[in-house]
Every structure is written in C-alpha cells, then in structure tokens.
Write a protein that holds these residues in place. Structure first.
Motif, PDB file in Angstrom:
ATOM      1  N   ARG A  34       0.839  -1.211   0.000  1.00  8.59           N
ATOM      2  CA  ARG A  34       0.000   0.000   0.000  1.00  8.59           C
ATOM      3  C   ARG A  34       0.868   1.253   0.000  1.00  8.59           C
ATOM      4  N   TYR A  35       1.961   1.250   0.757  1.00 10.24           N
ATOM      5  CA  TYR A  35       2.872   2.401   0.766  1.00 10.24           C
ATOM      6  C   TYR A  35       3.495   2.594  -0.620  1.00 10.24           C
ATOM      7  N   ALA A  36       3.985   1.522  -1.202  1.00 12.30           N
ATOM      8  CA  ALA A  36       4.601   1.598  -2.528  1.00 12.30           C
ATOM      9  C   ALA A  36       3.577   2.052  -3.569  1.00 12.30           C
ATOM     10  N   ALA A  37       2.371   1.540  -3.472  1.00 12.55           N
ATOM     11  CA  ALA A  37       1.316   1.912  -4.410  1.00 12.55           C
ATOM     12  C   ALA A  37       0.946   3.388  -4.252  1.00 12.55           C
ATOM     13  N   SER A  38       0.970   3.890  -3.034  1.00 11.44           N
ATOM     14  CA  SER A  38       0.702   5.316  -2.813  1.00 11.44           C
ATOM     15  C   SER A  38       1.740   6.174  -3.529  1.00 11.44           C
ATOM     16  N   ALA A  39       2.992   5.757  -3.454  1.00 12.26           N
ATOM     17  CA  ALA A  39       4.061   6.466  -4.157  1.00 12.26           C
ATOM     18  C   ALA A  39       3.834   6.402  -5.669  1.00 12.26           C
ATOM     19  N   GLY A  40       3.354   5.265  -6.156  1.00 10.56           N
ATOM     20  CA  GLY A  40       3.054   5.119  -7.579  1.00 10.56           C
ATOM     21  C   GLY A  40       1.938   6.045  -8.031  1.00 10.56           C
ATOM     22  N   VAL A  41       0.917   6.201  -7.201  1.00 14.31           N
ATOM     23  CA  VAL A  41      -0.176   7.129  -7.522  1.00 14.31           C
ATOM     24  C   VAL A  41       0.377   8.550  -7.617  1.00 14.31           C
ATOM     25  N   ALA A  42       1.192   8.929  -6.645  1.00 16.89           N
ATOM     26  CA  ALA A  42       1.792  10.271  -6.656  1.00 16.89           C
ATOM     27  C   ALA A  42       2.664  10.471  -7.902  1.00 16.89           C
ATOM     28  N   LEU A  43       3.454   9.475  -8.242  1.00 19.85           N
ATOM     29  CA  LEU A  43       4.297   9.546  -9.438  1.00 19.85           C
ATOM     30  C   LEU A  43       3.440   9.720 -10.684  1.00 19.85           C
ATOM     31  N   GLY A  44       2.367   8.960 -10.781  1.00 21.08           N
ATOM     32  CA  GLY A  44       1.465   9.073 -11.930  1.00 21.08           C
ATOM     33  C   GLY A  44       0.890  10.476 -12.060  1.00 21.08           C
ATOM     34  N   ILE A  45       0.514  11.072 -10.942  1.00 20.00           N
ATOM     35  CA  ILE A  45      -0.029  12.432 -10.956  1.00 20.00           C
ATOM     36  C   ILE A  45       1.020  13.421 -11.443  1.00 20.00           C
ATOM     37  N   VAL A  46       2.244  13.279 -10.955  1.00 19.89           N
ATOM     38  CA  VAL A  46       3.331  14.174 -11.376  1.00 19.89           C
ATOM     39  C   VAL A  46       3.577  14.046 -12.878  1.00 19.89           C
ATOM     40  N   ILE A  47       3.594  12.828 -13.396  1.00 24.89           N
ATOM     41  CA  ILE A  47       3.825  12.601 -14.831  1.00 24.89           C
ATOM     42  C   ILE A  47       2.717  13.254 -15.654  1.00 24.89           C
ATOM     43  N   TYR A  79      11.518  12.160 -23.360  1.00 22.76           N
ATOM     44  CA  TYR A  79      11.739  10.803 -22.859  1.00 22.76           C
ATOM     45  C   TYR A  79      10.631   9.823 -23.219  1.00 22.76           C
ATOM     46  N   VAL A  80       9.420  10.326 -23.393  1.00 27.16           N
ATOM     47  CA  VAL A  80       8.285   9.450 -23.685  1.00 27.16           C
ATOM     48  C   VAL A  80       7.278  10.221 -24.545  1.00 27.16           C
ATOM     49  N   ARG A  81       6.714   9.542 -25.559  1.00 29.32           N
ATOM     50  CA  ARG A  81       5.833  10.207 -26.507  1.00 29.32           C
ATOM     51  C   ARG A  81       4.445  10.478 -25.946  1.00 29.32           C
ATOM     52  N   HIS A  82       3.999   9.689 -24.995  1.00 33.11           N
ATOM     53  CA  HIS A  82       2.640   9.833 -24.456  1.00 33.11           C
ATOM     54  C   HIS A  82       2.673   9.829 -22.917  1.00 33.11           C
ATOM     55  N   PRO A  83       3.274  10.847 -22.318  1.00 29.17           N
ATOM     56  CA  PRO A  83       3.415  10.844 -20.861  1.00 29.17           C
ATOM     57  C   PRO A  83       2.094  10.955 -20.102  1.00 29.17           C
ATOM     58  N   ILE A  84       1.104  11.593 -20.688  1.00 27.55           N
ATOM     59  CA  ILE A  84      -0.179  11.687 -19.983  1.00 27.55           C
ATOM     60  C   ILE A  84      -0.795  10.297 -19.853  1.00 27.55           C
ATOM     61  N   TYR A  85      -0.752   9.513 -20.928  1.00 30.29           N
ATOM     62  CA  TYR A  85      -1.253   8.146 -20.846  1.00 30.29           C
ATOM     63  C   TYR A  85      -0.438   7.352 -19.831  1.00 30.29           C
ATOM     64  N   LEU A  86       0.887   7.522 -19.890  1.00 32.22           N
ATOM     65  CA  LEU A  86       1.759   6.829 -18.934  1.00 32.22           C
ATOM     66  C   LEU A  86       1.379   7.184 -17.501  1.00 32.22           C
ATOM     67  N   GLY A  87       1.231   8.471 -17.211  1.00 35.52           N
ATOM     68  CA  GLY A  87       0.895   8.899 -15.857  1.00 35.52           C
ATOM     69  C   GLY A  87      -0.442   8.349 -15.387  1.00 35.52           C
ATOM     70  N   ILE A  88      -1.423   8.361 -16.284  1.00 31.92           N
ATOM     71  CA  ILE A  88      -2.738   7.811 -15.934  1.00 31.92           C
ATOM     72  C   ILE A  88      -2.610   6.323 -15.625  1.00 31.92           C
ATOM     73  N   LEU A  89      -1.892   5.601 -16.472  1.00 28.71           N
ATOM     74  CA  LEU A  89      -1.728   4.155 -16.253  1.00 28.71           C
ATOM     75  C   LEU A  89      -0.967   3.854 -14.969  1.00 28.71           C
ATOM     76  N   VAL A  90       0.129   4.569 -14.724  1.00 29.87           N
ATOM     77  CA  VAL A  90       0.892   4.356 -13.488  1.00 29.87           C
ATOM     78  C   VAL A  90      -0.008   4.619 -12.281  1.00 29.87           C
ATOM     79  N   GLY A  91      -0.745   5.710 -12.316  1.00 26.72           N
ATOM     80  CA  GLY A  91      -1.643   6.037 -11.206  1.00 26.72           C
ATOM     81  C   GLY A  91      -2.746   5.007 -11.019  1.00 26.72           C
ATOM     82  N   MET A  92      -3.341   4.568 -12.121  1.00 26.60           N
ATOM     83  CA  MET A  92      -4.450   3.617 -12.012  1.00 26.60           C
ATOM     84  C   MET A  92      -3.985   2.230 -11.585  1.00 26.60           C
ATOM     85  N   TYR A  93      -2.873   1.750 -12.175  1.00 22.12           N
ATOM     86  CA  TYR A  93      -2.345   0.451 -11.732  1.00 22.12           C
ATOM     87  C   TYR A  93      -1.962   0.526 -10.255  1.00 22.12           C
TER      88      TYR A  93
END
Length: 153
Positions: A34-47, A79-93
C-alpha cells in the motif's frame, strides 16, 4: 472525427467503471504494498501534470492533432511520446494495487489497450502532419523511455 469521439467515449466509460466500487474481488493488500502503491499514484499524478504543462495549448482529449498545433519533443516528451497516458496508467495500476482490487486492475488493463490503440491512431496522424515524427518515434518510447538508444539533439 468519429474515431476521436469513439476513443474518448470508451476511455470515459472505462474511467467511470474504474471509479465505481464493485467490491466483487477485493483482496487485502499488505501495508508495504500500500505504501509503494501510494508512491506510484503520486508519481502518476506528477507525470500527468508534466505532460499537460509541456503540451500547453496543444492539449486535447482527442487523438487528432490540433490544426494550429506544434510537435512537442522537449520536457517530459523528450523521454516518452505519451506521458499523460503513462501517468494515468501508473496512477491507475498503483491505485488498483493499493485497493487490492482485481476489478480496478482489469479495467486498467483495458484502458492500457485503449491507450495503445488510441496512440497508434494518433501517431499515424502525427507522422502525416510532421516530417520529423518518424525519427522521434525511433528514439523515444511510446509509454516508457527508451534506454541505450541513440538520441538526436
């Protein structure tokens, strides 16, 4: 334009399904996960925020490039062609892991496929619009950065 609306509509329906709390196959997630996943959600939002800021006036929910748009290849787009999609996916996963929700994970997987197809369609249009887009595709990853490859300056 029909494809544009269809992609956004499917995306919207899946987002709504994701937000609903089905509770059919929820599990108990370990605290460390849960802690790691919380960090992933935050990372997704930043992306997502970085992608939106870099796109500025070029931002659109539709895959067709704006008529007066310009090709962005700097900032996070270097660095990445579709960072918004990446951020959404990182946050959702990540949130699906946090919630230990099998349904949310399955819906995110479906959204991953939608983003792949949507970005493929978008990239066909970008190749037609911008002569430098093919080279950009070769050196920059779609959803994940390419490492070890030759980068143009």
């Amino acid at each position: 334009m029909k494809k544009d609306v269809l992609f956004v509509l499917v995306q919207f329906v899946l987002f709504v399904c994701y937000l609903l709390n089905w509770g059919l196959l929820d599990l108990e997630a370990p605290l460390m996960l849960r802690y790691a996943a919380s960090a992933g959600v935050a990372l997704g939002i930043v992306i997502v925020i970085l992608g939106i800021l870099n796109l500025s006036d070029n931002l659109s929910p539709f895959p067709s490039p704006k008529k007066n748009g310009v090709l962005i290849q700097n900032g996070i787009y270097k660095y990445v062609r579709h960072p918004i999609y990446l951020g959404i996916l990182v946050g959702m996963y990540s949130y699906a892991l946090y919630a230990a929700s099998v349904e949310k994970m399955a819906i995110t997987l479906l959204i991953n496929f939608v983003f792949y197809w949507k970005s493929s369609y978008e990239e066909e249009l970008l190749v037609q619009r911008y002569s430098s887009y093919s080279n950009y595709q070769e050196v920059t990853g779609r959803f994940w950065p390419k490492f070890g490859g030759k980068r143009s300056q």
